[in-house]
Design a protein around this motif. Structure first.
Motif, PDB file in Angstrom:
ATOM      1  N   GLU A  18       3.533  -6.279   0.320  1.00 27.54           N
ATOM      2  CA  GLU A  18       2.405  -5.504  -0.182  1.00 27.54           C
ATOM      3  C   GLU A  18       1.749  -4.718   0.952  1.00 27.54           C
ATOM      4  O   GLU A  18       1.486  -5.243   2.031  1.00 27.54           O
ATOM      5  CB  GLU A  18       1.378  -6.433  -0.837  1.00 27.54           C
ATOM      6  N   GLY A  19       1.490  -3.449   0.691  1.00 26.16           N
ATOM      7  CA  GLY A  19       0.791  -2.611   1.656  1.00 26.16           C
ATOM      8  C   GLY A  19       1.619  -2.125   2.822  1.00 26.16           C
ATOM      9  O   GLY A  19       1.085  -1.558   3.776  1.00 26.16           O
ATOM     10  N   LYS A  20       2.942  -2.308   2.763  1.00 23.67           N
ATOM     11  CA  LYS A  20       3.798  -1.914   3.882  1.00 23.67           C
ATOM     12  C   LYS A  20       4.534  -0.596   3.647  1.00 23.67           C
ATOM     13  O   LYS A  20       5.373  -0.209   4.466  1.00 23.67           O
ATOM     14  CB  LYS A  20       4.792  -3.026   4.202  1.00 23.67           C
ATOM     15  N   LYS A  71      -4.169   7.687   1.815  1.00 25.70           N
ATOM     16  CA  LYS A  71      -5.026   7.302   2.937  1.00 25.70           C
ATOM     17  C   LYS A  71      -4.422   6.207   3.806  1.00 25.70           C
ATOM     18  O   LYS A  71      -4.696   6.141   5.005  1.00 25.70           O
ATOM     19  CB  LYS A  71      -6.395   6.865   2.426  1.00 25.70           C
ATOM     20  N   ARG A  72      -3.599   5.341   3.231  1.00 29.45           N
ATOM     21  CA  ARG A  72      -3.040   4.244   4.030  1.00 29.45           C
ATOM     22  C   ARG A  72      -2.155   4.762   5.156  1.00 29.45           C
ATOM     23  O   ARG A  72      -2.027   4.106   6.197  1.00 29.45           O
ATOM     24  CB  ARG A  72      -2.246   3.278   3.144  1.00 29.45           C
ATOM     25  N   ILE A  73      -1.543   5.935   4.956  1.00 25.72           N
ATOM     26  CA  ILE A  73      -0.705   6.494   6.021  1.00 25.72           C
ATOM     27  C   ILE A  73      -1.572   6.866   7.217  1.00 25.72           C
ATOM     28  O   ILE A  73      -1.257   6.535   8.362  1.00 25.72           O
ATOM     29  CB  ILE A  73       0.086   7.716   5.507  1.00 25.72           C
ATOM     30  N   GLY A  74      -2.677   7.540   6.945  1.00 24.47           N
ATOM     31  CA  GLY A  74      -3.593   7.890   8.025  1.00 24.47           C
ATOM     32  C   GLY A  74      -4.186   6.666   8.690  1.00 24.47           C
ATOM     33  O   GLY A  74      -4.350   6.626   9.923  1.00 24.47           O
ATOM     34  N   GLU A  75      -4.510   5.652   7.911  1.00 21.43           N
ATOM     35  CA  GLU A  75      -5.076   4.416   8.470  1.00 21.43           C
ATOM     36  C   GLU A  75      -4.065   3.714   9.378  1.00 21.43           C
ATOM     37  O   GLU A  75      -4.438   3.160  10.422  1.00 21.43           O
ATOM     38  CB  GLU A  75      -5.513   3.496   7.330  1.00 21.43           C
ATOM     39  N   TRP A  76      -2.797   3.730   8.987  1.00 24.56           N
ATOM     40  CA  TRP A  76      -1.756   3.119   9.815  1.00 24.56           C
ATOM     41  C   TRP A  76      -1.691   3.795  11.184  1.00 24.56           C
ATOM     42  O   TRP A  76      -1.631   3.149  12.217  1.00 24.56           O
ATOM     43  CB  TRP A  76      -0.405   3.209   9.112  1.00 24.56           C
ATOM     44  N   PHE A  77      -1.745   5.124  11.175  1.00 21.67           N
ATOM     45  CA  PHE A  77      -1.592   5.860  12.417  1.00 21.67           C
ATOM     46  C   PHE A  77      -2.846   5.842  13.290  1.00 21.67           C
ATOM     47  O   PHE A  77      -2.822   6.324  14.424  1.00 21.67           O
ATOM     48  CB  PHE A  77      -1.167   7.302  12.132  1.00 21.67           C
ATOM     49  N   GLU A  78      -3.919   5.282  12.802  1.00 18.74           N
ATOM     50  CA  GLU A  78      -5.094   5.101  13.666  1.00 18.74           C
ATOM     51  C   GLU A  78      -4.812   4.088  14.768  1.00 18.74           C
ATOM     52  O   GLU A  78      -5.384   4.165  15.850  1.00 18.74           O
ATOM     53  CB  GLU A  78      -6.291   4.634  12.828  1.00 18.74           C
ATOM     54  N   ILE A 111       4.108   5.265  15.539  1.00 18.00           N
ATOM     55  CA  ILE A 111       5.245   5.677  14.724  1.00 18.00           C
ATOM     56  C   ILE A 111       5.268   4.918  13.410  1.00 18.00           C
ATOM     57  O   ILE A 111       4.593   3.893  13.240  1.00 18.00           O
ATOM     58  CB  ILE A 111       6.593   5.472  15.456  1.00 18.00           C
ATOM     59  N   ALA A 112       6.062   5.431  12.479  1.00 14.75           N
ATOM     60  CA  ALA A 112       6.386   4.753  11.226  1.00 14.75           C
ATOM     61  C   ALA A 112       7.793   5.218  10.874  1.00 14.75           C
ATOM     62  O   ALA A 112       8.438   5.953  11.628  1.00 14.75           O
ATOM     63  CB  ALA A 112       5.384   5.107  10.129  1.00 14.75           C
ATOM     64  N   VAL A 126       8.502   8.768   1.265  1.00 12.68           N
ATOM     65  CA  VAL A 126       7.944   7.409   1.252  1.00 12.68           C
ATOM     66  C   VAL A 126       7.825   6.970   2.707  1.00 12.68           C
ATOM     67  O   VAL A 126       8.781   7.111   3.475  1.00 12.68           O
ATOM     68  CB  VAL A 126       8.829   6.417   0.479  1.00 12.68           C
ATOM     69  N   ILE A 127       6.662   6.460   3.080  1.00 15.45           N
ATOM     70  CA  ILE A 127       6.412   6.066   4.460  1.00 15.45           C
ATOM     71  C   ILE A 127       6.339   4.545   4.546  1.00 15.45           C
ATOM     72  O   ILE A 127       5.695   3.893   3.721  1.00 15.45           O
ATOM     73  CB  ILE A 127       5.097   6.688   4.985  1.00 15.45           C
ATOM     74  N   PHE A 128       6.995   3.987   5.574  1.00 15.57           N
ATOM     75  CA  PHE A 128       7.090   2.535   5.751  1.00 15.57           C
ATOM     76  C   PHE A 128       6.366   2.159   7.034  1.00 15.57           C
ATOM     77  O   PHE A 128       6.630   2.713   8.103  1.00 15.57           O
ATOM     78  CB  PHE A 128       8.556   2.114   5.809  1.00 15.57           C
ATOM     79  N   PHE A 129       5.471   1.187   6.917  1.00 14.25           N
ATOM     80  CA  PHE A 129       4.579   0.839   8.011  1.00 14.25           C
ATOM     81  C   PHE A 129       5.188  -0.238   8.903  1.00 14.25           C
ATOM     82  O   PHE A 129       4.803  -1.418   8.879  1.00 14.25           O
ATOM     83  CB  PHE A 129       3.220   0.412   7.458  1.00 14.25           C
ATOM     84  N   PHE A 130       6.140   0.202   9.718  1.00 11.89           N
ATOM     85  CA  PHE A 130       6.802  -0.632  10.713  1.00 11.89           C
ATOM     86  C   PHE A 130       6.958   0.183  11.988  1.00 11.89           C
ATOM     87  O   PHE A 130       6.999   1.408  11.953  1.00 11.89           O
ATOM     88  CB  PHE A 130       8.198  -1.068  10.240  1.00 11.89           C
ATOM     89  N   GLU A 131       7.110  -0.504  13.109  1.00 12.87           N
ATOM     90  CA  GLU A 131       7.322   0.176  14.388  1.00 12.87           C
ATOM     91  C   GLU A 131       8.594  -0.269  15.101  1.00 12.87           C
ATOM     92  O   GLU A 131       9.136   0.471  15.909  1.00 12.87           O
ATOM     93  CB  GLU A 131       6.132  -0.068  15.322  1.00 12.87           C
ATOM     94  N   GLU A 132       9.077  -1.453  14.806  1.00 12.40           N
ATOM     95  CA  GLU A 132      10.197  -1.991  15.571  1.00 12.40           C
ATOM     96  C   GLU A 132      11.535  -1.496  15.032  1.00 12.40           C
ATOM     97  O   GLU A 132      11.718  -1.297  13.824  1.00 12.40           O
ATOM     98  CB  GLU A 132      10.168  -3.514  15.538  1.00 12.40           C
ATOM     99  N   ALA A 133      12.487  -1.344  15.945  1.00 18.24           N
ATOM    100  CA  ALA A 133      13.815  -0.862  15.565  1.00 18.24           C
ATOM    101  C   ALA A 133      14.549  -1.852  14.670  1.00 18.24           C
ATOM    102  O   ALA A 133      15.379  -1.463  13.856  1.00 18.24           O
ATOM    103  CB  ALA A 133      14.639  -0.576  16.820  1.00 18.24           C
ATOM    104  N   LYS A 134      14.227  -3.142  14.794  1.00 23.01           N
ATOM    105  CA  LYS A 134      14.886  -4.127  13.921  1.00 23.01           C
ATOM    106  C   LYS A 134      14.456  -3.933  12.471  1.00 23.01           C
ATOM    107  O   LYS A 134      15.231  -4.189  11.546  1.00 23.01           O
ATOM    108  CB  LYS A 134      14.626  -5.551  14.402  1.00 23.01           C
ATOM    109  N   ASP A 135      13.230  -3.456  12.248  1.00 25.92           N
ATOM    110  CA  ASP A 135      12.797  -3.170  10.879  1.00 25.92           C
ATOM    111  C   ASP A 135      13.476  -1.898  10.367  1.00 25.92           C
ATOM    112  O   ASP A 135      13.836  -1.813   9.182  1.00 25.92           O
ATOM    113  CB  ASP A 135      11.277  -3.030  10.827  1.00 25.92           C
ATOM    114  N   PHE A 136      13.634  -0.906  11.249  1.00 24.36           N
ATOM    115  CA  PHE A 136      14.436   0.260  10.870  1.00 24.36           C
ATOM    116  C   PHE A 136      15.838  -0.179  10.468  1.00 24.36           C
ATOM    117  O   PHE A 136      16.395   0.305   9.472  1.00 24.36           O
ATOM    118  CB  PHE A 136      14.525   1.262  12.030  1.00 24.36           C
ATOM    119  N   ALA A 137      16.434  -1.088  11.250  1.00 24.84           N
ATOM    120  CA  ALA A 137      17.790  -1.549  10.953  1.00 24.84           C
ATOM    121  C   ALA A 137      17.872  -2.155   9.552  1.00 24.84           C
ATOM    122  O   ALA A 137      18.828  -1.908   8.813  1.00 24.84           O
ATOM    123  CB  ALA A 137      18.244  -2.565  12.006  1.00 24.84           C
ATOM    124  N   ILE A 138      16.870  -2.940   9.179  1.00 29.31           N
ATOM    125  CA  ILE A 138      16.859  -3.547   7.841  1.00 29.31           C
ATOM    126  C   ILE A 138      16.770  -2.466   6.768  1.00 29.31           C
ATOM    127  O   ILE A 138      17.519  -2.472   5.784  1.00 29.31           O
ATOM    128  CB  ILE A 138      15.692  -4.541   7.707  1.00 29.31           C
TER     129      ILE A 138
END
Length: 333
Positions: free
Chosen positions: A31-33, A137-144, A148-149, A175-187
């Motif tokens: 939720e919220g990711k 708005k959650r995209i802007g809040e993430w980048f505060e 990266i996302a 669609v924007i995904f709220f992760f920063e690590e490359a392992k999450d990109f891999a998934i």
């Protein structure tokens, strides 16, 4: 006894496969990711030349004239090709503090909004015509707090996720995904995620797969992954993104064209062959985080109907899906 793909089977589900009926259950941990991009509802977008003119008129305009990322950009190189005016939740008086962008919106967006039908749901759009319909708005809040996302086009013929930077407005086709690590990109980029999405969402003919909430919210991410598997997936994910961008730069091609070559059984070029090998490494690194290293997972270029596809064998895909379904059920029981 019914037959499926030329074989006798005990059962064929309503989804036209041999797995037991299963409706994915949303997972609280997801939720919220992720969030769909903003919907301006009107011609807020401008080209680069118009943006430069606004910057030259007053450098302050950079605060509200921002790079705009849409689905076509993601298919090309993952970089914005246009700009967009974004007043956020400013009052009209605050928006007028930026005269050049405000005049553009007044000239282009106001007539568009006034032409909407006189319906109750359009009243706010007409009254606040300098605002977006949906601001995301959650995209802007993430980048505060993050630099990266990751992003994906909502409808695409190729399975592609891309790293994006802060300071962009992402359109509703993303669609924007709220992760920063490359392992999450891999998934996200892995075939495991793609197999899941292909089963539980819809396709739009030649346009490809529609990425909806059911692709992500119920998708079970690895649980209790070992430190070694996470470190390896981070390394593989970084290498995958770097290799992909290097190929784009060297060939002068788009992401879409690269993935077409990946699937093309007539392409045996060294860089594409190496990228295929890296793709398999990425899938296996994700399997390792799940603790499913016993699955003999690989891909090869093979025919899928009338087209070639760099894909796994159906029996292996079935095993992956069965385990993902089981994990979803375990996490929601």
């Amino acid at each position: 006894m019914p037959t499926f793909n030329g074989k006798e089977v005990d059962y064929i589900s309503s989804r036209l496969d041999t797995r037991a009926e299963f409706d994915p259950v949303n997972l609280p941990g997801n939720e919220g990711k992720q969030q769909r991009g903003a919907n301006p509802r009107g011609p807020f977008q401008i080209d680069r030349d118009r943006a430069r003119t606004m910057f030259a008129a007053n450098d302050r305009n950079r605060e509200v004239v921002l790079p705009f990322l849409d689905g076509k950009d993601l298919a090309r190189d993952g970089r914005p090709s246009r700009y967009i005016i974004n007043f956020g939740n400013m009052t009209k008086a605050e928006a007028q503090f930026y005269p050049e962008p405000f005049r553009h919106v007044e000239k282009e967006v106001l007539p568009f909004r006034e032409a909407l039908k006189d319906k109750k749901e359009y009243k706010s759009l007409k009254d606040n015509w300098w605002h977006y319909e949906f601001l995301a708005k959650r995209i802007g809040e993430w980048f505060e707090d993050n630099e990266i996302a990751f992003a994906k086009s909502r409808v695409a013929s190729r399975w592609m996720f891309t790293k994006i930077d802060s300071g962009w407005v992402c359109g509703e086709a993303t669609v924007i995904f709220f992760f920063e690590e490359a392992k999450d990109f891999a998934i996200l980029q892995s075939a495991l995620h793609e197999h899941w999405a292909k089963v539980y969402t819809s396709t739009l003919g030649s346009q490809g797969l529609r990425y909806t909430n059911v692709c992500f919210k119920p998708f079970p991410f690895p649980q209790d992954a070992s430190d070694e598997s996470v470190e390896y997936a981070n390394s593989v994910g970084h290498r995958y993104m770097q290799m992909r961008d290097d190929i784009l730069e060297e060939r002068g091609c788009t992401y879409n064209e690269l993935y077409q070559l990946l699937d093309d059984n007539s392409c045996t070029d060294g860089d594409i062959t190496e990228f295929r090998e890296q793709t398999i490494k990425l899938d296996k690194s994700v399997l390792s985080m799940y603790g499913w290293g016993d699955i003999d997972y690989t891909r090869k270029v093979q025919m899928d109907n009338d087209e070639s596809r760099f894909w796994a064998e159906e029996e292996v895909i079935e095993e992956v899906l069965i385990r993902l379904i089981k994990l979803n059920l375990e996490l929601t029981s």
